[in-house]
Write an enzyme that holds these catalytic residues in place. Structure first.
Site, PDB file in Angstrom:
ATOM      1  N   LEU A 179       0.836  -1.204   0.000  1.00 46.07           N
ATOM      2  CA  LEU A 179       0.000   0.000   0.000  1.00 46.07           C
ATOM      3  C   LEU A 179       0.870   1.254   0.000  1.00 46.07           C
ATOM      4  CD1 LEU A 179      -2.699   1.500   0.233  1.00 46.07           C
ATOM      5  CD2 LEU A 179      -2.616   1.095   2.713  1.00 46.07           C
ATOM      6  N   LYS A 180       1.947   1.236   0.777  1.00 46.31           N
ATOM      7  CA  LYS A 180       2.830   2.408   0.848  1.00 46.31           C
ATOM      8  C   LYS A 180       3.407   2.745  -0.532  1.00 46.31           C
ATOM      9  CE  LYS A 180       5.426   5.739   2.219  1.00 46.31           C
ATOM     10  NZ  LYS A 180       6.670   5.611   2.984  1.00 46.31           N
ATOM     11  N   LEU A 181       3.749   1.752  -1.324  1.00 43.54           N
ATOM     12  CA  LEU A 181       4.297   2.019  -2.655  1.00 43.54           C
ATOM     13  C   LEU A 181       3.252   2.667  -3.562  1.00 43.54           C
ATOM     14  CD1 LEU A 181       6.566  -1.055  -3.466  1.00 43.54           C
ATOM     15  CD2 LEU A 181       7.160   1.116  -2.361  1.00 43.54           C
TER      16      LEU A 181
END
Length: 302
Positions: A179-181
């Site tokens: 999700l962070k990417l």
């Protein structure tokens, strides 16, 4: 029989912060404001030393920082840096601890770090954050977390101190890093879009402030557009997130995209811009220094 009030007071969690750069130092101060006991360690001791004035215990070694801590928070540059910190801290890590791994390392490194952590005893939480220097200092980050829900209660005092929002995205480490990417893809393309608009304005002889005034208050305006543009126009590129770190994250995104069969043309172009700006000496400046990758070269005689 009466008990002493001090004896009845709940014990404050002890948090070891490994990595006290721009983000880690801000997070450590947020933890201290929340009343948690903080031990801080950084490979370059001078970067951790100022936290002593805020109430942190600054340790000489990573092992000393983590020994007896309830939660270990890692905020370092990349996967190899986290692995090195875990190796340095190994003698003080044990079962019953929670490792809150908040560095952006990508899904592949997350799997490796989770296994290393399991071998050392603590429970691993994949917990990258969204935000830069100011939100870190204000305890206003968004934290994405994946890992065993059984340790949520132990991690929550730390998560509540460093973030304004915690998003639990799964039981298995790696989901939060993925999700962070995706979130970073939005940020990276946005910052390069701002830089290119300013580059084009300069090239066409348009006053950049006129462009910003036209956008201001409209549906396409944002605080990010105005703030990053102001940094360029004022020449103040004090980093809230360095260009070199943004380049590292961009390469992680491209690696993940390739492994999943996705083509990201804008991110690839962003990596090229960041790399050119870094090569020109702007790596330690704020990531909006990607602006310098698009400036028209000076003509002979100018």
């Amino acid at each position: 029989m009466t008990s002493n009030a001090a004896d009845a007071a709940p014990q404050r969690p002890v948090v070891a912060v490994l990595g006290t750069g721009i983000m880690g130092s801000g997070m450590a101060r947020s933890l201290l404001r929340a009343g948690l006991d903080v031990r801080a360690w950084n490979r370059t001791h001078s970067k951790a030393a100022p936290l002593a004035a805020d109430g942190a215990t600054v340790t000489e070694t990573a092992e000393e920082a983590v020994r007896g801590a309830d939660v270990v928070l890692t905020m370092l540059n990349d996967g190899p840096s986290v692995a090195a910190a875990l190796a340095a801290a190994a003698g003080g890590l044990h079962a019953g601890q929670v490792l809150l791994q908040s560095s952006t390392v990508g899904p592949e490194a997350t799997v490796d770090l989770a296994q290393r952590t399991a071998d050392l005893g603590p429970v691993y939480l994949d917990a990258p954050v969204s935000g830069t220097k100011q939100p870190a200092e204000q305890g206003a980050l968004t934290v994405f977390v994946s890992g065993p829900s059984a340790v949520r209660a132990k991690a929550e005092p730390v998560l509540d101190a460093i973030g304004q929002r915690t998003v639990w995205v799964g039981e298995v480490p790696g989901a939060a890093s993925r999700l962070k990417l995706v979130v970073n893809t939005w940020v990276i393309t946005m910052v390069n879009n701002i830089a290119e608009c300013l580059n084009l304005a300069e090239g066409l002889g348009v006053d950049p402030q006129t462009f910003l005034d036209v956008m201001k208050g409209g549906p396409l305006d944002s605080a990010y557009l105005q703030g990053k543009s102001a940094a360029v126009l004022s020449g103040d590129l004090t980093p809230s997130f360095t260009l070199s770190t943004a380049l590292k994250d961009t390469r992680l995104i491209l690696d993940a995209a390739r492994s999943s069969g996705v083509r990201l043309d804008l991110v690839a172009a962003s990596a090229d811009r960041f790399a050119r700006a870094e090569a020109a000496g702007h790596g330690d400046e704020d990531m909006i220094a990607t602006y310098y990758a698009g400036r028209a070269p000076e003509k002979d005689g100018d």
